[in-house]
Structures are given as C-alpha cells and as structure tokens.
Motif scaffolding. Sequence first.
Motif, mmCIF file in Angstrom:
data_model
loop_
_atom_site.group_PDB
_atom_site.id
_atom_site.type_symbol
_atom_site.label_atom_id
_atom_site.label_comp_id
_atom_site.label_asym_id
_atom_site.label_seq_id
_atom_site.Cartn_x
_atom_site.Cartn_y
_atom_site.Cartn_z
ATOM 1 N N PRO A 17 0.828 6.779 5.653
ATOM 2 C CA PRO A 17 1.024 5.741 5.763
ATOM 3 C C PRO A 17 -1.090 4.966 6.391
ATOM 4 O O PRO A 17 -1.588 5.860 6.189
ATOM 5 N N LEU A 18 -0.586 3.398 6.898
ATOM 6 C CA LEU A 18 -1.486 3.047 6.652
ATOM 7 C C LEU A 18 -3.101 3.706 7.684
ATOM 8 O O LEU A 18 -3.974 3.885 7.382
ATOM 9 N N TRP A 36 2.108 -1.629 1.964
ATOM 10 C CA TRP A 36 2.013 -1.440 3.273
ATOM 11 C C TRP A 36 3.692 -2.519 4.373
ATOM 12 O O TRP A 36 2.529 -3.619 3.884
ATOM 13 N N THR A 42 -1.959 -0.384 -3.690
ATOM 14 C CA THR A 42 -1.385 -0.393 -2.203
ATOM 15 C C THR A 42 -0.495 -1.812 -1.553
ATOM 16 O O THR A 42 -0.776 -2.161 -1.731
ATOM 17 N N ILE A 44 6.603 1.959 1.752
ATOM 18 C CA ILE A 44 5.239 1.769 1.795
ATOM 19 C C ILE A 44 4.603 2.199 -0.176
ATOM 20 O O ILE A 44 5.867 3.060 -0.595
#
Length: 863
Positions: free
Chosen positions: A527-528, A500, A498, A507
């Motif tokens: 989103p994180l 971000w 992953t 992303i």
Amino acid sequence: MTSEPVEDEESGVVPDVVALAKVVAALRAENERLHHRASTAAVLERAKGVLMARSGCSGAEAHEELARRARADGRTVTEECWIVLGDLPQTGPPPSPAVRGAFGPRGPVPAAGRPGQVPEPRAEPCAPARPALLGSLSTALAGAACLQDVAERLLDHLAGPPVRADAVLLFSRTVHDALELAGHAGAGAAVAAQWRSVPPVDGIAPLDAFRRGEAIWLEDPARDAQRYHLIGQPPQKWLTRAWLPVSTGGRVTAVLGVLRTVDAPFGEDVRELLQSVARLCAGSLRTGEMCAGPLLLNGRRGPSGGPGVSGVPGRSGVSGTSGPSGASGASGASEWSAPAGQPVQPGCPGGSAADAAALVQAVFDALPGPAVLLAPLRSPAGDVEDFRIDAAAPHSVDVAGRRGRRLVGLRVLECYPTVAGADAWRGYLRTLSTGTPYESEPFTYEEVVAGLRQRSTYSVRAVKLGDALVVTWVGHDDVARQQALLADLQRLGNLGWTDWNLVTGAINWSPQVYAVLDRDPELGPLPLEAFPGDVLPEDAPDFTRAIRELLGAGTPVDHPVRITTRGGVRHLRVVAEAVPDAHGTPVEVHGFVQNLTAQRTAELALTETRQAVLAQRNVLQAERTVAARLQHALLPLPGQSLNLAGLRVDVAYLPSHDDLNVGGDWYSALEMPGDGGVLFAVGDVAGHGIDAVATMAQLRFTAKGMVVTGSSLTGALHRLNTLLLHTRDHHATATLVLGRYDPADRCLTWVHAGHLPPLLVRRGKAEFLSPPEGILLGATLRPSFEEAVCRIAPGDHLLLYTDGLVERPREHLDEGLDRLARAAETELAADGPGSLDTLLARLLPDDQRDDVCVLDIHLPPSA
C-alpha cells in the motif's frame, strides 16, 4: 518509398502477381510526377493569360516577363505566377489601350519608345534562406486540391526554422463579411469545430486583421487576452500568433493565421517571410479552384465528391507501415464516367453524398485509431470493380507514408492487386450486398518495406453505411511490440511503474517494480503508506512528509530514498503524482520507482577517489617542498662565473615546471689540493623526490671525497656503483660524467657511466666527444669503465649537461643532440658573459618536464 505485399514459396502466391504489384507502383509514381508537372503548368498558363490580357503581348513575351520579374526579385517563376494571380482584380472593365504594354499590377514597366515611365520601387529580395522556402511552397501549392490541403502544405513548409509554426488556420470571407474556417492544420478537431464560423463581432483577432487589412502580431498572451478572444484551450497554448490579411485584387478575401508555441517575438525577417507567404496564398485563392471539396485538374469528380481515384487505408501505429488494406496511388491517375443522364460538373461537389462524407470525416478526425470510408466503384454492369476512400482517420497510413486526409481519393487495386479475391475483399463485398458486418479472424499479412519482408497480424472489421463501407482494423503486432518495448525500457532503465486507486484500494505494479524493490512477487504490492519498504530511519521523515504533501496539496513527488533489502541498502528515486476528482480530492496516485544504487555507488566511489587524490597531492606538495629545500642546501649554485685554474666555469640548474617533482640532477666543480687540478662532475639520479635527492647527495659527496683523496676516476666509478647496489633502494641507478683537468698541459681526463657525451665547441664548430667504455651506475655487479683525454685549446667551450636539456617526448634522442649542437655553434661562438643563459633560453621549451643541469667550461682565448 514504395512497398508491395509479397508471399514466399509457402504462401502460394505466384510471382506474376508480385511483378504486377511492382509495375502498378511504378506507374503510380510516374502518374504523380506527371500530375505535379500538369499542376505547375496550369498555374503558369493562368499567369501568362493575365499578362496577355492586360498588355496585349504574346504568350512568349508574357513568359519572358514572368521570368524577368522572378530574376529581379529573387523568386522562382512559379512564385511569381502566384503573385500575379493574387493581384488580379476581381471586377472591372478590361484594360484600355492606353495601358497596353504595361505588365502586371505592380506598376508600369518602361517599354521601347516610351520614355518617362518610371517603375514603382520593388520590394527588396528575400534573405538568402527565404527564396528556397518560398519557391518550394509555391510549387507545393500548385498541387493543392482544396483549402484544407493548402493549410496542410503551409504547415509542412512553415513548421521548421525560421518560422517554427505549430498550427495554421485559413479563414475565408463570407457574403456578410464574416469569416469561415476553410482550412486548418495542427490545431486539432476541437479547435476547428469551435472556430468553424466567426461572426462579425469585435474582439476577434483574425476579424480585426480582415477589417483593417493589416497584419496583427500577438506576442504577449497576457496582454493580448485583454484585447482579443484567443483561439485555443487554454489560451496560452500558443504563445505567439500572427494574423495576416490575404488580398486578391486589392481586396481582403481571407486571413492566414500562424500559431506558435515559441515564446519569442516574430523577427523582422520572419514577418517579411509571412507577408510573402500571404501573397502566395492570395494567388491560390484567386484561381477559383479552391473550394470545400477535393478538385482534380481535369475537372471531373465522382458522385460522392471525391477524386476519381481511390485506394485502401494503411496501418496505424508507430511503425508507419501499411495494413492489409493499405492504400496507395495518385490523385488523378484514372477517371470514370458519371451515370447516364448525370453530367459531370467541375467545381465543388454538392449533394448528400458529399455531405455524408464530410460528416464521416469530422467523426474520423476525433478517432484514436485507423478507419476509412470506402465507396464502391462499379462497372457499367453494376459489379464492384474497386473501392475509393472518401474519408480517413488521422492514424490511417498507406505504404507511401501518406496519412489521414491525404488518403482521400485513392484506390485499392492500383497498389495492392493481391487484395482482390482475398478473404477481406470477399468480406467487403458480402457486407456491401447483405448489410451484415464483416469481422475477420486475426491473419498474417506479409509485405516488403525498405527491401525487407515483414509479417504482421491484423484483424479487419467492415460495416455498411449507406452505399459505402466503414472499415477499421487493428495491427496486433503494434500492441505486442509496444508492450515489449515498454518492458525493455523498464528493464534497461531499472525502473517500474506503480498505480494506487485511493477509492477502491486497487494497486497495480509492473513486474519490474518487484525487481527494483527486491521484493518477492508472491507477497503482492505494498500500500502507499508502506511504500517503498523498509526506509532507512534518517530518510523516513523527509519521505513521509513528501507523501503527505502529495495526498494533501497534490504536490508531485520526485524524491530520493534508501531502503534496506535482502541484498543490502538500495538507493531509489520515487516519482509520483496525484489524480484529483472534480472537487480536487486525490483519488489515484501513479508514478514510477527507479533503482539508482549503481549510480550512487559510483558517485560515492568517485568522491572518495577525488578526496584521496587531493590528499596525495598535498603529501606530494609537502614532500616537494622538503626535497627542494634539501636540494638547495646540498647543491648550492654560484651567483657568478667561477674561475678555476684559468678556466671560466658557468653553472646553470633549472628545475622542471612540474610542481610535484624534484629531480636528482647534480654537479661538482672544485679545485683539488696539491697539483692545482680541477674536478668536474655532472650526474643524474633516476627518479624524483626525497629519495632521488638523498641518492644525489651520496654520489656527489662520495665522488668528491674519493677523487680528492687520490682515487682514480675509474676506481671512483667502481666504488660509486658498489655504493648504489648497497643502498636502501636496491633498484637505484644513476648516470655520471667525471673529469679531472690538468692546467699544466690543459688536458681533461674523463670517464662516464652511461651519461650523454660532452660537447666541445671549437672555432664555431660543435662536436660531441667520443665516449670511452662505461655503463650506468647500479646496473651490474661487475661494470667496466675506461678513461678518455680531451685537450682544451684557448677559446674552446666544453659543455657537460644532463638529459633534460635535449630530451623531448615522442622525439628521438639524436634530434635533441643535433639541436644542442646547432644552438651551441651560434650562442657559444663568441667569448663573453651570458652566453649560457642565451643558449638555455633557445633550447628549453615552455613546458619543461625535467630538471636541467649544465656546466660550461671555457678557456679564454687570451690564456
């Protein structure tokens, strides 16, 4: 390993070309072997010449002296040659006649007719593991072409145990007593450029070793940093370092540096080994052939300063195979003449061509991919006949596995004759004549590696640089294969990466992340702050705190967390780290998420199983305690021998060593009312535990009751069989020996139900009684039983026993019975107390697995 490009029938390449490639490869291998022999022979001849000049001896005597020294010190002859060359004085008059006959710089050697000359003490031979390493290194140094090559060969031999070196630096002395980096390996281009020149200032460890002429051992980075400017960035990159002066002819001319990431001091054996390595380096430096550029043994060089042989670069990447321009060959395999009027000088190259090649090599050292500088080799008519590699990037590899600078000096057509006339070859020539860069379309190239045909796809680009070509290439198969391997790794590990971007909000997820989170890819990434999904309430506080610390203090995350998905609860492992900007503010977060549900499920199941096993063991332990108490209550053991109708009866009952099992073994021995006879019984109920003890009690008391009240022995067995068939456990079985002794005629009438036969010991001879017909109790509705009679004579022993006395795992029953008979003949031959205890001690193993019950019926000799 040698491999050649080949084509099958569809490619259109004739078999003669393939055969030519194989012949050229074989010739190259033979040339390399001859080159190695010539290099070693040259070192030997120089060392012999030194001894001949000093002592006036003949060449044969000098060779014999070198061999004698090598044997005395546990060295190879080549190693001894390097030491002799390193001790050669740099200046001074020739040896006087007074010292003729004394060999070498290590002190005089007694000669015939010259008493009183005592040699100086020699150094002790190397430890058993060191001579092989030093001998191999001395042979490798014979083929070194320059100081850079010396450094690379040093690292090749010192990287493993016991030294475990990670980098080697070789500084040479300049005319102003400064140091210049002459060769390096493992340190990297940035370190080499930073420490290319060391001025004569204080606080530099190699310069200190040069001035003092003593080795410096740096083994504490924090303390050493207070004294010296440590090489490397950060300084703690190499935790231990050694700087050793290299002396030639009694004068320090160079410094050898050995850098390690090993966090441990140099042992005494390693220090002695490195001192010996420095002596070998001294011989290499003193020969006068080591210089900044490549050197051929025949002393000839091309106009650009490289050797007179060339080749083509190989493919970069993890596979280690060559590319379509792959080079192979042998240094010194062929020569070419200099242009008319230009003498060919031995020694170091000079001029702008060599400088340009060195500059290109410095640039290539920092490149992440493969690249080579090809210099054309022209015929007298001016036509390009071949290309030579004058510089090569570290990731350039040929078919023989040589990388980087080892490709310098190799030709194209020596190994790959099919390259001539190909599209890439014509593109090289066109770029060389017109200056227009050449870019090939991706094309398929087939080669043989380790006996297997492999097809690869490449793109080649060539641009002109002066009168040479800079060629780069890309193996498309490497990129595709690496992507496939990465996808397989994520799939097999059940994880995905992953990323971000906290500034742009972009992303990026690998496809496997959606599978790990059980999320529809059409929904896009999270989103994180919402990652990894619907976290269970009991896990949310800790996970939120971990993410907050990641974005605040930059603390890396390695956290387990559970989420709810369409398929149920999943156990995840989330690993992430923040990438800060110049001010320390996180601007990017990248990591991976892994599905550990199967592992956690297995761990939980294992924990539950372990708890169930412990609970079951506690139940079994309690049951055993109850069964043991019940058994002792129902089956009391006498404290001494029983006297029954003139017989002495010894009873032994030994439980198994298994704490959780209580068996159903039992006995009876009692005088009967009326006629004064004696009832004997030994039985064994199948199984263990409370059920076996309860069945044992039923059989014991029922058998006694029936026989005492007048039932025949066979009739008692029939009724006991019926009793077992109608108990709560319809599958219960038991074996039994039942006998009635009549003291009037000293006869024992006995029956048995599937039990082992009694053993009679008479006058030191043991014999099993022949059993009458009988089957174990509980096996059938209509059993058949018969009686047998045994007369007991004075001095006889009659043993009734259960199977635990003779049975052993993975052993036939007959072996146990024979063992019992032999032991009984020895232990029961004499009359007296304690004979049964001795017998049991001899027969029973330490890991007794079953209960044992024994009756020893003995008629004293005096009866």
